[in-house]
Design a protein around this motif. Sequence first.
Motif, PDB file in Angstrom:
ATOM      1  N   VAL A 139    -116.586 -45.533  41.254  1.00  0.00           N
ATOM      2  CA  VAL A 139    -117.573 -46.558  40.916  1.00  0.00           C
ATOM      3  C   VAL A 139    -117.836 -47.382  42.168  1.00  0.00           C
ATOM      4  N   SER A 140    -119.105 -47.609  42.485  1.00  0.00           N
ATOM      5  CA  SER A 140    -119.459 -48.385  43.670  1.00  0.00           C
ATOM      6  C   SER A 140    -119.130 -49.856  43.451  1.00  0.00           C
ATOM      7  N   ALA A 141    -118.509 -50.497  44.441  1.00  0.00           N
ATOM      8  CA  ALA A 141    -118.091 -51.893  44.313  1.00  0.00           C
ATOM      9  C   ALA A 141    -119.281 -52.814  44.075  1.00  0.00           C
ATOM     10  N   THR A 142    -120.397 -52.516  44.705  1.00  0.00           N
ATOM     11  CA  THR A 142    -121.553 -53.399  44.532  1.00  0.00           C
ATOM     12  C   THR A 142    -122.091 -53.356  43.111  1.00  0.00           C
ATOM     13  N   ASP A 143    -121.943 -52.208  42.430  1.00  0.00           N
ATOM     14  CA  ASP A 143    -122.392 -52.122  41.039  1.00  0.00           C
ATOM     15  C   ASP A 143    -121.548 -53.026  40.140  1.00  0.00           C
ATOM     16  N   VAL A 144    -120.258 -53.166  40.456  1.00  0.00           N
ATOM     17  CA  VAL A 144    -119.407 -54.075  39.695  1.00  0.00           C
ATOM     18  C   VAL A 144    -119.758 -55.525  40.014  1.00  0.00           C
ATOM     19  N   LEU A 145    -119.918 -55.822  41.302  1.00  0.00           N
ATOM     20  CA  LEU A 145    -120.250 -57.196  41.683  1.00  0.00           C
ATOM     21  C   LEU A 145    -121.547 -57.668  41.043  1.00  0.00           C
ATOM     22  N   ARG A 146    -122.514 -56.764  40.944  1.00  0.00           N
ATOM     23  CA  ARG A 146    -123.832 -57.141  40.436  1.00  0.00           C
ATOM     24  C   ARG A 146    -123.993 -56.856  38.949  1.00  0.00           C
ATOM     25  N   ALA A 192    -114.631 -62.625  43.547  1.00  0.00           N
ATOM     26  CA  ALA A 192    -115.691 -62.386  42.569  1.00  0.00           C
ATOM     27  C   ALA A 192    -115.596 -60.968  42.007  1.00  0.00           C
ATOM     28  N   LEU A 193    -115.219 -60.015  42.866  1.00  0.00           N
ATOM     29  CA  LEU A 193    -115.055 -58.626  42.419  1.00  0.00           C
ATOM     30  C   LEU A 193    -113.924 -58.529  41.393  1.00  0.00           C
ATOM     31  N   VAL A 194    -112.793 -59.194  41.684  1.00  0.00           N
ATOM     32  CA  VAL A 194    -111.668 -59.192  40.738  1.00  0.00           C
ATOM     33  C   VAL A 194    -112.082 -59.861  39.427  1.00  0.00           C
ATOM     34  N   ARG A 195    -112.809 -60.967  39.539  1.00  0.00           N
ATOM     35  CA  ARG A 195    -113.238 -61.695  38.339  1.00  0.00           C
ATOM     36  C   ARG A 195    -114.145 -60.819  37.477  1.00  0.00           C
ATOM     37  N   GLN A 196    -115.072 -60.119  38.106  1.00  0.00           N
ATOM     38  CA  GLN A 196    -115.965 -59.236  37.360  1.00  0.00           C
ATOM     39  C   GLN A 196    -115.188 -58.129  36.653  1.00  0.00           C
ATOM     40  N   LEU A 197    -114.219 -57.547  37.352  1.00  0.00           N
ATOM     41  CA  LEU A 197    -113.458 -56.441  36.771  1.00  0.00           C
ATOM     42  C   LEU A 197    -112.735 -56.872  35.495  1.00  0.00           C
ATOM     43  N   PHE A 198    -112.150 -58.054  35.525  1.00  0.00           N
ATOM     44  CA  PHE A 198    -111.365 -58.475  34.366  1.00  0.00           C
ATOM     45  C   PHE A 198    -112.212 -59.204  33.309  1.00  0.00           C
ATOM     46  N   ASP A 199    -113.077 -60.111  33.751  1.00  0.00           N
ATOM     47  CA  ASP A 199    -113.799 -60.933  32.787  1.00  0.00           C
ATOM     48  C   ASP A 199    -114.971 -60.195  32.150  1.00  0.00           C
ATOM     49  N   ARG A 200    -115.666 -59.387  32.934  1.00  0.00           N
ATOM     50  CA  ARG A 200    -116.829 -58.684  32.382  1.00  0.00           C
ATOM     51  C   ARG A 200    -116.465 -57.287  31.879  1.00  0.00           C
ATOM     52  N   TYR A 201    -115.613 -56.589  32.672  1.00  0.00           N
ATOM     53  CA  TYR A 201    -115.362 -55.184  32.347  1.00  0.00           C
ATOM     54  C   TYR A 201    -114.006 -54.957  31.680  1.00  0.00           C
ATOM     55  N   HIS A 202    -113.173 -55.974  31.613  1.00  0.00           N
ATOM     56  CA  HIS A 202    -111.928 -55.930  30.839  1.00  0.00           C
ATOM     57  C   HIS A 202    -111.024 -54.757  31.239  1.00  0.00           C
ATOM     58  N   VAL A 203    -110.834 -54.617  32.541  1.00  0.00           N
ATOM     59  CA  VAL A 203    -109.921 -53.571  33.009  1.00  0.00           C
ATOM     60  C   VAL A 203    -108.482 -54.000  32.718  1.00  0.00           C
ATOM     61  N   LYS A 204    -107.580 -53.035  32.783  1.00  0.00           N
ATOM     62  CA  LYS A 204    -106.180 -53.306  32.445  1.00  0.00           C
ATOM     63  C   LYS A 204    -105.380 -53.755  33.671  1.00  0.00           C
ATOM     64  N   VAL A 205    -105.536 -53.035  34.759  1.00  0.00           N
ATOM     65  CA  VAL A 205    -104.793 -53.331  35.994  1.00  0.00           C
ATOM     66  C   VAL A 205    -105.703 -53.034  37.176  1.00  0.00           C
ATOM     67  N   VAL A 206    -105.570 -53.820  38.236  1.00  0.00           N
ATOM     68  CA  VAL A 206    -106.278 -53.554  39.493  1.00  0.00           C
ATOM     69  C   VAL A 206    -105.246 -53.410  40.608  1.00  0.00           C
ATOM     70  N   GLY A 207    -105.379 -52.343  41.394  1.00  0.00           N
ATOM     71  CA  GLY A 207    -104.521 -52.138  42.559  1.00  0.00           C
ATOM     72  C   GLY A 207    -105.365 -52.057  43.820  1.00  0.00           C
ATOM     73  N   PHE A 208    -104.920 -52.684  44.882  1.00  0.00           N
ATOM     74  CA  PHE A 208    -105.650 -52.687  46.154  1.00  0.00           C
ATOM     75  C   PHE A 208    -105.017 -51.679  47.119  1.00  0.00           C
ATOM     76  N   ASP A 209    -105.797 -50.685  47.517  1.00  0.00           N
ATOM     77  CA  ASP A 209    -105.382 -49.787  48.600  1.00  0.00           C
ATOM     78  C   ASP A 209    -105.794 -50.417  49.937  1.00  0.00           C
ATOM     79  N   ILE A 210    -105.567 -51.688  50.026  1.00  0.00           N
ATOM     80  CA  ILE A 210    -105.984 -52.518  51.160  1.00  0.00           C
ATOM     81  C   ILE A 210    -104.960 -53.632  51.280  1.00  0.00           C
ATOM     82  N   SER A 211    -104.690 -54.079  52.508  1.00  0.00           N
ATOM     83  CA  SER A 211    -103.825 -55.245  52.680  1.00  0.00           C
ATOM     84  C   SER A 211    -104.620 -56.373  53.328  1.00  0.00           C
TER      85      SER A 211
END
Length: 746
Positions: A308-315, A91-110
């Motif tokens: 940017v706080s992740a919860t602000d993007v999710l919500r 849902a976080l990835v979906r919000q970033l691209f569909d609502r906020y139209h970011v260009k690229v997302v990278g995860f500093d997480i595995s």
Amino acid sequence: MRLDAFLRQRLSLNTIIRVAIGLLLLVVFLGNESGISEVRFLQQLELQLYDARVRLFMPNVADPRVVILDIDEKSLAAEGRWPWGRDKVAALVRQLFDRYHVKVVGFDISFPEPDTSSGLVTLDRLASQELRDDAAFRQVLERVRPSLDYDRVLGEEIGKHPVVLGFFLSPRGDRAGVLPQPVFTGEFGNAVFRSTEATGFSGNRPELQEHAAAAGHLAPDFDVDGVTRRVPMLMRLDGNYYEAMALAVARTYLGNVPAIVRTDVRGTGKEAQGWVTSLQVGKHQIPLDDAMRALIPFRGPGHTFQYVSATDVLRGALPAGALADRIVIIGTSAQGLFDVRVTPVGEDYPGVEVHANMVSGILDQALKHRPLYATALSTVILLLIGLALALILPRLGVLPSTATTASVVAAIVAGNLIAWQVYGFVLNLAAPLLFVLLLYFFNMVYGFFLEARSRRLITGLFGTYVPKELVAEMSKNPGDYSMQGESRVMTVLFSDVRDFTSISEGLAPEALKEMMNTYLTAMTEVIQEKRGTIDKYIGDAIMAFWGAPLADPQHAAHALEAALDMQRRIRGLDPEFAKRGWPQLNIGVGLNCGEMNVGDMGSRFRRAYTVMGDSVNLASRLEGLTKEYGVRILVSEGIVAAAESFVYREVDKVVVKGRTEGVAIYEPVGRQGEVEESVLADIDRFHKALALYRRQRWAEAEAILKALSYAAPDNKLYKLYLKRLAHFRENTPGPAWNGLWVFTTK
């Protein structure tokens, strides 16, 4: 006229000696600069000067193209503890691209482990066991299965967008998850390079990796001092090369352009030889060192980039266009999850910003690098400057020497900074700078010291202070030693008999004298066996030091060996003491390593060769603190840094009486490789408790300390901290508390 005859005519003997010493000093520096030999101090100084240039020229402004999406405390409070279900990550990835139209997302997480938080595993078990005959249940389960397979949900969402996953490569052989396709396989012709090798990895779930646009490793890189200054752009595992997270994100941002290895080839045919110099990514050049690493172009201290706080993007709390066309790197700053690095611009630098800086630097072409010819250039510069000054300075007076040295230093610094800022070159600065200054100071002070001392004078001056073996060694070069006061980095030791007053009251004077003579003789033998100098006996106490009058590069290690041997030796006296009806003795020992004044000091009535200074006072205070903490030996952080081959338990950070600054204190346990694994495990557990205590996480610290105290009920140190924890629970030290414990008595 022959040159040697000319020199004999023009130079005095002292000038010849000064030139010779200057040239010898030059040879040492040239050996380090050319790579023939290594001078650790120069390497450390070079790294520190590199850090200073980074801090001096970093822009201290954010790159608006790169944003950190932070899984922070606010997000955990709103969305639940980490790890989140991968449906929420989707849902976080979906919000970033569909609502906020970011260009690229990278995860500093595995994501190496499967996500079972949906309960699908339990439902499958019910369908195969208790509810296997319930057709309706199985029918519903099959219908909802796709939505409960959170790994699949996240993988499908990732597949819709340019998402870069992170994974870890490590020197350990453990392997989890799967790896992406390598960016290169095999070797690069006859190019010479050193790659960072890995044998294990922690990759991502196959459902995620197969849908990702790219993936980059998150492996850190440390210099010898533990500081992160570089990122390995390519790491090798099983003959394959994997790109760094920053490189994968930059390539994805640039339209998935390929990375091309560039080499500098010299010679032709079979004699041709090349060096890997850079990576070409589209129109962007990434300069590499000989281990395929790139220097991090720090833009500023921690939190320079926009967070940017992740919860602000999710919500959906951010304006719709707030992140449009941005590169978003997802990381975390929450307690217990925070990835921090020691860097030139901060000791608790967010690890996610290392990737952000590298992406920004790649896109801006702002990467500094050390050119292939840097070593040759530095060696030639040092050789020319060194030869000129070694021959000129001995002939000049104080003012001309000062002016000449200042001019040369200014030229070296200015040229280096121009190369750094204008051309992006990282050239050595420490060796030429330190050589010029050392040569200057050597020539200035040379005239104030006598060039020769007779062996008899040496024996007369030092025979009552140091072991006769050291006096014999000193007499071989008597001109190197003096009773004059000087400042040196040395190690000093204080020891004291515990409860000596009550012991002395229980013995007859003659028995007390014999017991103390036996004890002091044994302790003195240990100290002198370890090249120590006895300063004085103060009743039952002993003061000794290492590093003067005979220089001892290993003064800290020798002093620490003496302290440990003193504790063993005093136990070896127990049978003799018991036989003679004497009580068992216990001693506390304090050691410190630092700069102190040493020389012949006192009045015109009585003098002694002794040491003085704040470093000496600290050692005395440490000896006194052994009683407070219930340990036999306490040493300062200076000893820990200078004697690295020992195992230590950090005991506390304290402000001792007479000082305003805090100091970390340690209990030496033994030599590395000689300490039992169980002891090492207890030390590690105590260090974890200590870290929790300093972060005011009283309950977690108390749990560890209680377990340790239960296993070692006589350990005073554990009891002391449990008592402190009880105090702080009732009397909180406040958020500004820095973990220091202040002693107001000696």
